[in-house]
Design a protein around this motif. Structure first.
Motif, PDB file in Angstrom:
ATOM      1  N   THR A 159      -3.870   7.423   2.388  1.00  0.00           N
ATOM      2  CA  THR A 159      -2.796   6.550   2.081  1.00  0.00           C
ATOM      3  C   THR A 159      -2.675   5.388   2.993  1.00  0.00           C
ATOM      4  O   THR A 159      -2.808   5.846   4.299  1.00  0.00           O
ATOM      5  N   THR A 160      -2.390   4.254   2.631  1.00  0.00           N
ATOM      6  CA  THR A 160      -2.063   3.186   3.581  1.00  0.00           C
ATOM      7  C   THR A 160      -0.619   2.543   3.260  1.00  0.00           C
ATOM      8  O   THR A 160      -0.470   2.567   2.119  1.00  0.00           O
ATOM      9  N   SER A 218       0.291  -0.543   3.079  1.00  0.00           N
ATOM     10  CA  SER A 218       0.153  -1.766   2.187  1.00  0.00           C
ATOM     11  C   SER A 218      -0.026  -1.303   0.773  1.00  0.00           C
ATOM     12  O   SER A 218       0.286  -1.885  -0.114  1.00  0.00           O
ATOM     13  N   GLY A 219      -0.292  -0.057   0.578  1.00  0.00           N
ATOM     14  CA  GLY A 219      -0.410   0.500  -0.976  1.00  0.00           C
ATOM     15  C   GLY A 219      -1.833   0.253  -1.506  1.00  0.00           C
ATOM     16  O   GLY A 219      -2.064   0.709  -2.597  1.00  0.00           O
ATOM     17  N   THR A 220      -2.692  -0.324  -0.521  1.00  0.00           N
ATOM     18  CA  THR A 220      -3.967  -0.583  -1.159  1.00  0.00           C
ATOM     19  C   THR A 220      -4.821   0.871  -1.505  1.00  0.00           C
ATOM     20  O   THR A 220      -5.348   0.969  -2.541  1.00  0.00           O
ATOM     21  N   ARG A 222      -3.480   4.417  -1.828  1.00  0.00           N
ATOM     22  CA  ARG A 222      -2.353   5.417  -2.355  1.00  0.00           C
ATOM     23  C   ARG A 222      -2.760   6.731  -2.835  1.00  0.00           C
ATOM     24  O   ARG A 222      -3.244   6.555  -4.116  1.00  0.00           O
ATOM     25  N   GLU A 223      -2.799   7.604  -2.243  1.00  0.00           N
ATOM     26  CA  GLU A 223      -3.319   8.929  -2.539  1.00  0.00           C
ATOM     27  C   GLU A 223      -4.768   8.993  -3.112  1.00  0.00           C
ATOM     28  O   GLU A 223      -5.067   9.638  -4.221  1.00  0.00           O
TER      29      GLU A 223
END
Length: 144
Positions: A24-25, A27-29, A31-32
């Motif tokens: 996960t980052t 930034s949401g790029t 996500r799990e």
């Protein structure tokens, strides 16, 4: 002097070969985003650290070259870079041995010698190149 910080997190559950994890980052790029032994050493669904390093290297090099070219008065029309990472087994583990950068570039008004000079500088000086302990090669083609 400016300082930039980036982060990512990993969660892992289970044993090495049978376990699985997520990346996960902020930034949401990612996500799990799943990763596992199968995505790393076979062709499972998800990503793996080496694929992410190759993506980071292709992006870093392309951006560094765009800055080099623009600074020399030749902003690129398009830079298309592929990074091919090779891991080799070494002793009881693995190491990233090589990354082959392949570039196809459209840069109006530049001669091949200047293009090659700037591409080599971008390869040597992009931050991802600097952090890698691997042989890095570049095959750069200037189109049109």
């Amino acid at each position: 002097m400016a300082t930039i910080r980036r982060e990512a997190s990993a969660k892992w559950q289970g044993a090495g070969k049978d376990g699985q994890g997520t990346l996960t980052t902020p930034s949401g790029t990612l996500r799990e985003t799943p990763y596992s032994f199968h995505t790393r050493f076979e062709d499972g669904q998800g990503t793996n650290p080496e694929e992410l390093i190759a993506a980071a290297h292709a992006g870093c090099f392309s951006m560094a070259l765009a800055f080099q070219l623009s600074g020399a008065g030749h902003p690129p029309q398009e830079l298309a870079t592929t990074a091919r990472l090779t891991m080799q087994q070494e002793g009881g583990g693995w190491r990233i041995a090589t990354i082959a950068l392949q570039l196809r570039a459209k840069v109006p008004g530049i001669d091949k010698a200047k293009f090659d000079e700037l591409a080599a500088a971008a390869k040597a000086n992009c931050p991802v190149s600097k952090v890698l302990n691997a042989e890095i090669t570049l095959d750069a083609t200037l189109e049109g």
